[in-house]
Design a protein around this motif. Sequence first.
Motif, PDB file in Angstrom:
ATOM      1  N   GLU A  29      32.324   8.177  19.877  1.00  0.00           N
ATOM      2  CA  GLU A  29      33.340   8.999  18.914  1.00  0.00           C
ATOM      3  C   GLU A  29      33.018   9.055  17.478  1.00  0.00           C
ATOM      4  OE1 GLU A  29      38.097   8.610  18.572  1.00  0.00           O
ATOM      5  OE2 GLU A  29      37.191   6.684  19.124  1.00  0.00           O
ATOM      6  N   GLY A  30      32.157   8.013  16.980  1.00  0.00           N
ATOM      7  CA  GLY A  30      31.637   8.328  15.840  1.00  0.00           C
ATOM      8  C   GLY A  30      30.626   9.535  15.573  1.00  0.00           C
ATOM      9  N   LEU A  31      29.901   9.687  16.547  1.00  0.00           N
ATOM     10  CA  LEU A  31      28.880  10.691  16.782  1.00  0.00           C
ATOM     11  C   LEU A  31      29.461  11.804  16.826  1.00  0.00           C
ATOM     12  CD1 LEU A  31      26.036   9.052  19.132  1.00  0.00           C
ATOM     13  CD2 LEU A  31      25.877   9.722  16.639  1.00  0.00           C
ATOM     14  N   GLU A  32      30.681  12.003  17.648  1.00  0.00           N
ATOM     15  CA  GLU A  32      31.351  13.261  17.756  1.00  0.00           C
ATOM     16  C   GLU A  32      32.075  13.765  16.557  1.00  0.00           C
ATOM     17  OE1 GLU A  32      33.497  16.524  19.633  1.00  0.00           O
ATOM     18  OE2 GLU A  32      31.739  15.525  20.012  1.00  0.00           O
ATOM     19  N   ASN A  33      32.623  12.590  15.722  1.00  0.00           N
ATOM     20  CA  ASN A  33      33.383  12.923  14.647  1.00  0.00           C
ATOM     21  C   ASN A  33      32.472  13.561  13.485  1.00  0.00           C
ATOM     22  OD1 ASN A  33      35.630  12.157  15.595  1.00  0.00           O
ATOM     23  ND2 ASN A  33      35.730  10.052  14.608  1.00  0.00           N
ATOM     24  N   MET A  34      31.080  12.967  13.406  1.00  0.00           N
ATOM     25  CA  MET A  34      29.962  13.313  12.816  1.00  0.00           C
ATOM     26  C   MET A  34      29.710  14.663  13.036  1.00  0.00           C
ATOM     27  SD  MET A  34      26.358  11.552  11.809  1.00  0.00           S
ATOM     28  CE  MET A  34      25.699  11.719  13.474  1.00  0.00           C
ATOM     29  N   ARG A  35      29.580  15.103  14.386  1.00  0.00           N
ATOM     30  CA  ARG A  35      29.050  16.570  14.812  1.00  0.00           C
ATOM     31  C   ARG A  35      29.995  17.412  14.256  1.00  0.00           C
ATOM     32  NH1 ARG A  35      30.596  20.197  18.368  1.00  0.00           N
ATOM     33  NH2 ARG A  35      32.580  18.860  18.892  1.00  0.00           N
ATOM     34  N   LEU A  36      31.495  17.031  14.481  1.00  0.00           N
ATOM     35  CA  LEU A  36      32.563  18.083  14.130  1.00  0.00           C
ATOM     36  C   LEU A  36      32.523  18.191  12.475  1.00  0.00           C
ATOM     37  CD1 LEU A  36      35.550  16.754  16.275  1.00  0.00           C
ATOM     38  CD2 LEU A  36      34.370  18.779  16.416  1.00  0.00           C
ATOM     39  N   SER A  37      32.227  17.108  11.713  1.00  0.00           N
ATOM     40  CA  SER A  37      32.172  17.105  10.250  1.00  0.00           C
ATOM     41  C   SER A  37      30.992  17.927   9.838  1.00  0.00           C
ATOM     42  CB  SER A  37      32.069  15.672   9.806  1.00  0.00           C
ATOM     43  OG  SER A  37      31.864  15.704   8.311  1.00  0.00           O
ATOM     44  N   ILE A  38      29.749  17.727  10.470  1.00  0.00           N
ATOM     45  CA  ILE A  38      28.613  18.691   9.977  1.00  0.00           C
ATOM     46  C   ILE A  38      28.870  20.110  10.389  1.00  0.00           C
ATOM     47  CG2 ILE A  38      26.269  19.165  10.533  1.00  0.00           C
ATOM     48  CD1 ILE A  38      26.040  16.209  10.933  1.00  0.00           C
ATOM     49  N   HIS A  39      29.460  20.254  11.618  1.00  0.00           N
ATOM     50  CA  HIS A  39      29.789  21.508  12.095  1.00  0.00           C
ATOM     51  C   HIS A  39      30.804  22.453  11.237  1.00  0.00           C
ATOM     52  CE1 HIS A  39      31.407  25.048  14.818  1.00  0.00           C
ATOM     53  NE2 HIS A  39      30.056  24.612  15.444  1.00  0.00           N
ATOM     54  N   GLY A  40      31.786  21.601  10.804  1.00  0.00           N
ATOM     55  CA  GLY A  40      32.644  22.171  10.024  1.00  0.00           C
ATOM     56  C   GLY A  40      32.166  22.469   8.636  1.00  0.00           C
ATOM     57  N   LEU A  41      31.165  21.671   8.208  1.00  0.00           N
ATOM     58  CA  LEU A  41      30.635  21.655   6.651  1.00  0.00           C
ATOM     59  C   LEU A  41      29.606  22.967   6.732  1.00  0.00           C
ATOM     60  CD1 LEU A  41      30.069  20.670   4.014  1.00  0.00           C
ATOM     61  CD2 LEU A  41      28.215  19.353   5.119  1.00  0.00           C
ATOM     62  N   ILE A  42      28.621  23.185   7.927  1.00  0.00           N
ATOM     63  CA  ILE A  42      27.977  24.312   8.253  1.00  0.00           C
ATOM     64  C   ILE A  42      29.071  25.755   8.296  1.00  0.00           C
ATOM     65  CG2 ILE A  42      26.486  25.527   9.624  1.00  0.00           C
ATOM     66  CD1 ILE A  42      25.227  22.760  10.221  1.00  0.00           C
ATOM     67  N   GLU A  43      29.894  25.679   8.970  1.00  0.00           N
ATOM     68  CA  GLU A  43      30.975  26.659   9.060  1.00  0.00           C
ATOM     69  C   GLU A  43      31.419  27.063   7.867  1.00  0.00           C
ATOM     70  OE1 GLU A  43      33.868  26.320  12.026  1.00  0.00           O
ATOM     71  OE2 GLU A  43      32.288  27.343  13.738  1.00  0.00           O
ATOM     72  N   SER A  44      31.794  25.943   6.837  1.00  0.00           N
ATOM     73  CA  SER A  44      32.523  26.246   5.752  1.00  0.00           C
ATOM     74  C   SER A  44      31.543  27.048   4.792  1.00  0.00           C
ATOM     75  CB  SER A  44      32.794  25.222   5.090  1.00  0.00           C
ATOM     76  OG  SER A  44      33.413  25.135   3.826  1.00  0.00           O
ATOM     77  N   GLU A  45      30.206  26.450   4.845  1.00  0.00           N
ATOM     78  CA  GLU A  45      29.174  27.112   3.888  1.00  0.00           C
ATOM     79  C   GLU A  45      28.962  28.318   4.499  1.00  0.00           C
ATOM     80  OE1 GLU A  45      25.759  24.399   4.199  1.00  0.00           O
ATOM     81  OE2 GLU A  45      26.746  22.740   2.688  1.00  0.00           O
ATOM     82  N   ALA A  46      28.908  28.696   5.714  1.00  0.00           N
ATOM     83  CA  ALA A  46      28.500  29.924   6.164  1.00  0.00           C
ATOM     84  C   ALA A  46      29.375  31.033   5.704  1.00  0.00           C
ATOM     85  CB  ALA A  46      28.355  30.245   7.583  1.00  0.00           C
ATOM     86  N   GLN A  47      30.736  30.531   5.691  1.00  0.00           N
ATOM     87  CA  GLN A  47      31.983  31.354   5.553  1.00  0.00           C
ATOM     88  C   GLN A  47      31.916  31.634   3.965  1.00  0.00           C
ATOM     89  OE1 GLN A  47      35.513  29.343   6.597  1.00  0.00           O
ATOM     90  NE2 GLN A  47      34.959  29.926   8.886  1.00  0.00           N
ATOM     91  N   MET A  48      31.493  30.614   3.092  1.00  0.00           N
ATOM     92  CA  MET A  48      31.435  30.794   1.598  1.00  0.00           C
ATOM     93  C   MET A  48      30.370  31.884   1.262  1.00  0.00           C
ATOM     94  SD  MET A  48      30.802  27.657  -1.206  1.00  0.00           S
ATOM     95  CE  MET A  48      32.371  26.816  -0.675  1.00  0.00           C
TER      96      MET A  48
END
Length: 437
Positions: free
Chosen positions: A209-228
């Motif tokens: 679950e920690g790995l999954e949360n980390m995946r979601l966090s990194i994925h969200g961060l990458i998407e946020s940076e891409a959107q920015m």
Amino acid sequence: MRIMGKKNSIYIQLLRLLSVSAIISVIVFLSLNYAGEKALDRYYYNFDYEDKMNEKYVGKFQQYISEHDITSRDADKINHWMRKQKILSISIYKDGIQVFDSAYPNQELWEEEVAIADYEWEVYYSVTFADGEAILSIMGVYAYQLYNYAQIAELLISFALYLLLVLGGIRRKIEYIMLLKDEIEILEGGSLDYKITVKGKDELSALAEGLENMRLSIHGLIESEAQMAHHNQQIVTEMSHDLRTPITSMMLYTEILKKGNYKNEDQLTEYIEKIDKKARRMKQLIDHLFEYSLVAKEENIRLEEPETFEELFYDLFSEICSYLEQKGFHVIFQVKWMKGKAQVSTNYVMRVMDNITSNIVKYAELTSPVIISSVYEGSMAGFLFENKVLPEKDKTDSSGIGMQSVQSMMEKMNGACIIEQEGQKFRVKILLPFQGA
């Protein structure tokens, strides 16, 4: 994060697995032992097993006698054969007198002249020694050997079952660990859309679950940076377009002035004023872009101590209303001050209000009122600005970068800026986290 109880710990699961496997194995052993004894009893007593074994060993003894030319009184040689058999006891009688007893292998029994006794439980066989015929009484503990072998087999089966149960339980955990290993390798390859498998309620599931949360966090961060990045690229493109128009006009007017293609001093002054107006608009666009870049670069800001909404905004709204009325707008102020408090950055608040006011002055219709009211949305409170926009307007700030700066600053204060437009009706709503009085 899911809550993991002690009963779901891997240690407790392993202890439970070992205990259950041991109980099952003991039950299986007792069942096999009971069934084996019953089967051996039937076999032993119904198939003359003892008589067959007696005859077998008598035949082996007779063969040994013949091969080594043994007499009935060669106690040492007879005793040598007996030591190899281990489960037998024999007595030998010659001419009705006992000459050998495996219970007393070193005694010369013929001197005592012990006569043969005819007991019902003893079985007698005739064997031929080098010195003539003799009677052999043989008794073997065949049943003990048979039951002993059966019990060993039952123990081996039960232990094998215990190992299979334990290894089977451990294997499931190892398979899950290998699955997580493969999934981590997939993530390492860059496939952040792959979901980590989370099952169970133990330490491994907590890790997954920690790995999954980390995946979601990194994925969200990458998407946020891409959107920015996309957003910034869009702003640059729009700003380039917005700057091209005034620059083109300025170049045209300066070219006219350089060549002296104007009729009189009034036209010269008109062209200079147009150049000045275009330059000021360019400066305004560049200022907005600079402000947006500063806000985007400031990752963390320091919020001040909580204050009431009236303390924070009363003076600002007094200035805003006065300024708008000087510009010819009719302001309807419908704010009811909240008793709660909010944390803000005073610098950001002043810049937010300045941008909203500038936007009203540039694009609002003078004949329609500007309405300022208070709003509540869940745990947030703030203000709503409503006005009508001009139907036809040379929108120098068409990229909307000024309002984008407002949105960025509100987000950095943990708030929100919501912009809505329906036809000519334009609304700007700013919200801040609302703390109880």
